[in-house]
Design an enzyme around this catalytic site. Structure first.
Site: not given
Length: 295
Positions: A44, A69-70, A133, A137
């Site tokens: 995790d 996370y894409t 997103y 990032k």
């Protein structure tokens, strides 16, 4: 190929079922490293204790963070989870990397820029993400820079596709068989990145990474094309009769805003690590061969 007298590298690869992680897995036997391939089920990365325990138990001295996370459009409404994976987890990996003196290689994206440039982005160029997103990032990058683990780097890349997972190339191959005609965006310009080439570069440069401050590098394949041109190449190489028509971004609305221009200047990574970057079409041909689309 690194020299086999190099120190023993015990490498933790997070997100190893993704496109880049899967390519690293396939290339692993070519390198004199010990790999630990993980995903959500066995580590995790949002828990510092979990990361620390895993790294200490396995004497990890390099982390390649392929976890991200894409889902670019989904992120617009899933803000908290995108932040958890793309920012908070990166901060925790950075803290443990610093604490245990581990090299951290983190993969980021061209979405940290606004795409309004007219010449290829250099690493130092002002960031201005236009989507959740992209912001998540960039926030991850900033956390890593702030923690500053020794001998660690961020690699920004663009338009990633692979033999593995879901991606533009596979979508075009499927639609090319199903449809007679297809509209593809021509006013977004950049360079595709073949995940296998990125994975190879990461594995090759590990012994050479030595820096006191987190360094950012750009990596994509060479060449300049639009999504429309890329789709045309795929149809042509795969011998599909689907007619590809150029459309503008506004004709294909999406929840997240895409950069119109995401060419990355790769001079820094090429000079620093003395690498050659393959032309995008060479990567595409290799991928299509592996997919048994062409001989």
């Amino acid at each position: 190929m690194p020299n086999s007298n190099s120190n023993t590298y015990n490498i933790l690869v997070t997100g190893s079922n993704g496109q880049v992680g899967s390519e690293i897995k396939e290339l692993a036997s070519n390198y004199p490293y010990n790999f630990f391939f993980t995903n959500r089920s066995n580590i995790d990365i949002t828990s510092k204790d979990d990361i620390r325990n895993f790294c200490q138990t396995n004497s990890i001295n390099v982390i390649i963070n392929c976890a991200a996370y894409t889902a670019v459009d989904k992120a617009e409404s899933d803000i908290e989870y995108a932040d958890l994976v793309n920012r908070k987890a990166v901060k925790k990996l950075s803290i443990i990397a610093k604490e245990l003196n581990i090299k951290l290689i983190h993969i980021s994206t061209d979405y940290v820029f606004d795409g309004k440039n007219f010449k290829p982005y250099v690493e130092e160029y002002k960031t201005n993400p236009q989507s959740v997103y992209g912001k998540s990032k960039l926030d991850g990058e900033l956390e890593m820079i702030n923690v500053n683990p020794l001998n660690s780097i961020i690699i920004r890349t663009s338009w990633v596709y692979s033999y593995y997972g879901n991606n533009f190339v596979k979508t075009m191959l499927r639609l090319g068989k199903e449809k007679e005609e297809l509209g593809v965006i021509f006013d977004q310009v950049g360079t595709p990145t073949y995940a296998k080439h990125l994975a190879q570069t990461i594995l090759d440069i590990i012994p050479e990474i030595e820096n006191s401050k987190v360094e950012i590098y750009n990596y994509s394949n060479e060449g300049v094309i639009s999504w429309y041109d890329f789709a045309k190449d795929i149809m042509e190489l795969a011998n599909l009769n689907c007619k590809v028509k150029p459309i503008e971004t506004f004709q294909y609305p999406t929840p997240a805003k895409r950069p119109h221009f995401s060419l990355l200047n790769k001079k820094k990574i090429k000079e620093k690590f003395n690498i050659e970057i393959p032309y995008y079409k060479d990567g595409l041909i290799d991928c299509l061969k592996r997919l048994d689309v062409i001989k």
